[in-house]
Design a protein around this motif. Structure first.
Motif, PDB file in Angstrom:
ATOM      1  N   ASN A  41       0.711  -1.131  -0.090  1.00 52.55           N
ATOM      2  CA  ASN A  41      -0.239  -0.073   0.023  1.00 52.55           C
ATOM      3  C   ASN A  41       0.722   1.384  -0.037  1.00 52.55           C
ATOM      4  O   ASN A  41       1.737   1.465   0.782  1.00 52.55           O
ATOM      5  CB  ASN A  41      -1.055  -0.043   1.086  1.00 52.55           C
ATOM      6  CG  ASN A  41      -2.081  -0.969   1.194  1.00 52.55           C
ATOM      7  OD1 ASN A  41      -3.115  -0.648   0.421  1.00 52.55           O
ATOM      8  ND2 ASN A  41      -2.085  -1.860   1.929  1.00 52.55           N
ATOM      9  N   VAL A  43       0.616   5.504  -1.716  1.00 46.79           N
ATOM     10  CA  VAL A  43      -0.247   6.410  -2.458  1.00 46.79           C
ATOM     11  C   VAL A  43       0.305   6.458  -3.980  1.00 46.79           C
ATOM     12  O   VAL A  43      -0.072   6.853  -4.825  1.00 46.79           O
ATOM     13  CB  VAL A  43      -0.287   7.871  -2.024  1.00 46.79           C
ATOM     14  CG1 VAL A  43      -1.232   7.913  -0.511  1.00 46.79           C
ATOM     15  CG2 VAL A  43       1.224   8.413  -1.735  1.00 46.79           C
ATOM     16  N   ASP A  47      -3.081   3.710  -3.981  1.00 46.99           N
ATOM     17  CA  ASP A  47      -3.685   3.546  -2.668  1.00 46.99           C
ATOM     18  C   ASP A  47      -4.327   4.905  -1.910  1.00 46.99           C
ATOM     19  O   ASP A  47      -3.465   5.785  -2.119  1.00 46.99           O
ATOM     20  CB  ASP A  47      -3.074   2.535  -2.055  1.00 46.99           C
ATOM     21  CG  ASP A  47      -2.581   1.309  -2.769  1.00 46.99           C
ATOM     22  OD1 ASP A  47      -3.577   0.732  -3.070  1.00 46.99           O
ATOM     23  OD2 ASP A  47      -1.348   0.964  -2.704  1.00 46.99           O
ATOM     24  N   LYS A  48      -5.055   4.845  -1.189  1.00 45.26           N
ATOM     25  CA  LYS A  48      -5.574   5.911  -0.505  1.00 45.26           C
ATOM     26  C   LYS A  48      -4.700   6.138   0.989  1.00 45.26           C
ATOM     27  O   LYS A  48      -4.606   7.398   1.070  1.00 45.26           O
ATOM     28  CB  LYS A  48      -7.024   5.737  -0.034  1.00 45.26           C
ATOM     29  CG  LYS A  48      -7.837   5.696  -0.971  1.00 45.26           C
ATOM     30  CD  LYS A  48      -9.317   5.509  -0.411  1.00 45.26           C
ATOM     31  CE  LYS A  48     -10.411   5.250  -1.496  1.00 45.26           C
ATOM     32  NZ  LYS A  48     -11.863   5.258  -1.134  1.00 45.26           N
ATOM     33  N   THR A  49      -4.141   5.158   1.351  1.00 40.47           N
ATOM     34  CA  THR A  49      -3.121   5.472   2.551  1.00 40.47           C
ATOM     35  C   THR A  49      -1.823   4.377   2.230  1.00 40.47           C
ATOM     36  O   THR A  49      -1.863   3.710   1.574  1.00 40.47           O
ATOM     37  CB  THR A  49      -3.969   4.908   3.768  1.00 40.47           C
ATOM     38  OG1 THR A  49      -3.989   3.572   3.637  1.00 40.47           O
ATOM     39  CG2 THR A  49      -5.067   5.842   4.199  1.00 40.47           C
ATOM     40  N   SER A  50      -0.886   4.673   3.179  1.00 41.83           N
ATOM     41  CA  SER A  50       0.364   4.055   3.602  1.00 41.83           C
ATOM     42  C   SER A  50       0.118   2.656   3.834  1.00 41.83           C
ATOM     43  O   SER A  50      -0.871   2.340   4.474  1.00 41.83           O
ATOM     44  CB  SER A  50       1.324   4.849   4.265  1.00 41.83           C
ATOM     45  OG  SER A  50       0.799   5.109   5.347  1.00 41.83           O
ATOM     46  N   PRO A  62      -2.222   4.018   9.098  1.00 43.93           N
ATOM     47  CA  PRO A  62      -2.165   4.426   7.825  1.00 43.93           C
ATOM     48  C   PRO A  62      -2.333   6.090   7.610  1.00 43.93           C
ATOM     49  O   PRO A  62      -2.702   6.833   8.467  1.00 43.93           O
ATOM     50  CB  PRO A  62      -3.452   4.104   7.269  1.00 43.93           C
ATOM     51  CG  PRO A  62      -4.415   3.831   8.561  1.00 43.93           C
ATOM     52  CD  PRO A  62      -3.394   3.557   9.616  1.00 43.93           C
ATOM     53  N   ILE A  63      -1.550   6.340   6.645  1.00 46.92           N
ATOM     54  CA  ILE A  63      -1.115   7.906   6.575  1.00 46.92           C
ATOM     55  C   ILE A  63      -1.680   8.154   5.123  1.00 46.92           C
ATOM     56  O   ILE A  63      -1.418   7.426   4.064  1.00 46.92           O
ATOM     57  CB  ILE A  63       0.297   8.135   6.528  1.00 46.92           C
ATOM     58  CG1 ILE A  63       0.771   8.298   7.926  1.00 46.92           C
ATOM     59  CG2 ILE A  63       0.642   9.531   6.120  1.00 46.92           C
ATOM     60  CD1 ILE A  63       2.103   8.556   8.273  1.00 46.92           C
ATOM     61  N   LYS A  64      -2.428   9.267   4.819  1.00 48.38           N
ATOM     62  CA  LYS A  64      -3.002   9.439   3.749  1.00 48.38           C
ATOM     63  C   LYS A  64      -2.063  10.010   2.745  1.00 48.38           C
ATOM     64  O   LYS A  64      -2.685  10.072   1.226  1.00 48.38           O
ATOM     65  CB  LYS A  64      -4.107  10.509   3.828  1.00 48.38           C
ATOM     66  CG  LYS A  64      -5.404   9.756   4.825  1.00 48.38           C
ATOM     67  CD  LYS A  64      -6.682  10.837   4.722  1.00 48.38           C
ATOM     68  CE  LYS A  64      -7.711   9.959   5.460  1.00 48.38           C
ATOM     69  NZ  LYS A  64      -8.964  11.047   5.596  1.00 48.38           N
ATOM     70  N   GLY A  65      -0.924  10.510   3.026  1.00 50.38           N
ATOM     71  CA  GLY A  65       0.144  10.732   1.912  1.00 50.38           C
ATOM     72  C   GLY A  65       1.274   9.901   1.869  1.00 50.38           C
ATOM     73  O   GLY A  65       0.999   8.679   2.360  1.00 50.38           O
ATOM     74  N   ARG A  66       2.338  10.333   1.412  1.00 56.74           N
ATOM     75  CA  ARG A  66       3.647   9.333   1.467  1.00 56.74           C
ATOM     76  C   ARG A  66       4.052   9.079   2.987  1.00 56.74           C
ATOM     77  O   ARG A  66       4.239   9.938   3.706  1.00 56.74           O
ATOM     78  CB  ARG A  66       4.488   9.929   0.632  1.00 56.74           C
ATOM     79  CG  ARG A  66       4.184   9.753  -1.010  1.00 56.74           C
ATOM     80  CD  ARG A  66       5.526  10.139  -1.793  1.00 56.74           C
ATOM     81  NE  ARG A  66       6.904   9.228  -1.505  1.00 56.74           N
ATOM     82  CZ  ARG A  66       7.892   9.531  -2.221  1.00 56.74           C
ATOM     83  NH1 ARG A  66       8.132  10.492  -2.989  1.00 56.74           N
ATOM     84  NH2 ARG A  66       8.629   8.542  -2.095  1.00 56.74           N
ATOM     85  N   HIS A  67       4.488   8.023   3.278  1.00 55.64           N
ATOM     86  CA  HIS A  67       5.066   7.691   4.461  1.00 55.64           C
ATOM     87  C   HIS A  67       6.380   7.181   4.113  1.00 55.64           C
ATOM     88  O   HIS A  67       6.611   5.995   3.916  1.00 55.64           O
ATOM     89  CB  HIS A  67       4.124   6.474   5.295  1.00 55.64           C
ATOM     90  CG  HIS A  67       4.560   6.180   6.588  1.00 55.64           C
ATOM     91  ND1 HIS A  67       5.795   6.321   7.187  1.00 55.64           N
ATOM     92  CD2 HIS A  67       3.716   5.828   7.722  1.00 55.64           C
ATOM     93  CE1 HIS A  67       5.890   6.079   8.226  1.00 55.64           C
ATOM     94  NE2 HIS A  67       4.377   5.699   8.983  1.00 55.64           N
TER      95      HIS A  67
END
Length: 301
Positions: A41, A43, A47-50, A62-67
């Motif tokens: 997973n 973005v 995908d919507k999250t990490s 889960p992070i909604k941007g790049r982790h």
């Protein structure tokens, strides 16, 4: 309780099949290396999250941007972990099955070349390393086809083994419907292969493992040192080897590039391989070897 139950809670029961492995081995030992890095997973993959699963960040959210931390932990597996593990297998001359995720394999041609040169078995681990539990059936079916096409394109032939891992209630039906896999490993329910019947079709199931697995380095109440991993593998091996005097079985070991490939863990795998190699009457093999042998000798049990 009168309603037909879709699960088989009995299996072989007390009537274990009289298995005779090649060369009268007491145990069939099979080692899997999961190659997932670059398909998790993220973005960047739409995908919507990490990713939150199987990294050094236990309990990751889960992070909604790049982790970036999560991404780099996965990158370790493809950049360094694979090569450390690969060198050990080559040194010890260990036959290995790769559970390869299509998208991950396509991102690293050098790893694919090493797999080809080493004559490892390449089984399919799906198109993506994501949880398919709530993925629409049509999407999962499409991903199965993408996974097959990817491996065929890279390695010149389709995979004969399948393992989604984070599978859905639809996965088994889709694999049987596809019809081209000699075995399916989305099961942890036995120490021997078994047949699953669906209508007029039957599918060989070669169970996998989540306990003899380095994933427990990255889970709550898991292994926190190489000694724990080695001891657990050794105890599993010893128990099954002893049982093999009268009732031979199989043992799977599951590995991940970004986990066992760390310097602080690789020695536990080396110690285990050295321990195993001191024993006679052990068939160290690929999963496809077990599948072909079972199909040839135990197609009617």
């Amino acid at each position: 309780m009168k309603k037909k139950y879709p699960r088989d809670m009995v299996g072989y029961g007390q009537k274990l099949p009289k298995v005779k492995w090649p060369n009268n081995a007491k145990l069939a030992l099979q080692i899997v290396l999961n190659y997932e890095e670059g398909s998790e997973n993220c973005v960047l993959h739409g995908d919507k999250t990490s990713e939150v699963f199987l990294s050094e960040i236990i309990g990751a959210q889960p992070i909604k941007g790049r982790h970036i931390n999560m991404e780099s932990l996965y990158e370790y597996g493809s950049r360094r972990g694979f090569w450390r593990i690969h060198e050990l297998f080559q040194e010890k001359k260990i036959p290995v099955t790769i559970f390869g995720v299509g998208m991950a394999l396509e991102r690293n041609q050098e790893v694919c070349h090493a797999i080809k040169e080493s004559d490892y078995e390449i089984a399919s681990h799906g198109w993506r390393w994501i949880d398919y539990q709530k993925i629409p059936k049509a999407t999962e079916k499409k991903h199965i086809q993408l996974a097959i096409q990817s491996i065929k394109k890279i390695f010149g032939q389709r995979p004969l083994g399948w393992y989604t891992g984070r599978c859905s209630p639809n996965t088994r039906d889709l694999i049987i419907e596809e019809g081209g896999f000699l075995y399916d490993s989305d099961s942890y329910s036995d120490d021997l292969p078994y047949w699953e019947i669906r209508g007029k079709k039957k599918q060989l199931i070669i169970p996998y493992t989540l306990d003899n697995n380095d994933m427990r380095f990255a889970t709550n109440q898991g292994f926190n040192s190489g000694d724990q991993f080695y001891t657990y593998l050794k105890d599993s091996f010893d128990a099954l080897y002893n049982e093999g005097s009268t009732s031979p079985k199989m043992m799977s070991v599951g590995l991940h590039c970004r986990l066992i490939g760390r310097p602080g863990r690789i020695q536990s795998l080396r110690k285990f391989l050295d321990y195993v190699l001191k024993h006679q009457e052990v068939w160290i093999c690929k999963r496809i070897d077990i599948a072909k042998y079972w199909i040839k000798h135990y197609s009617n049990i």
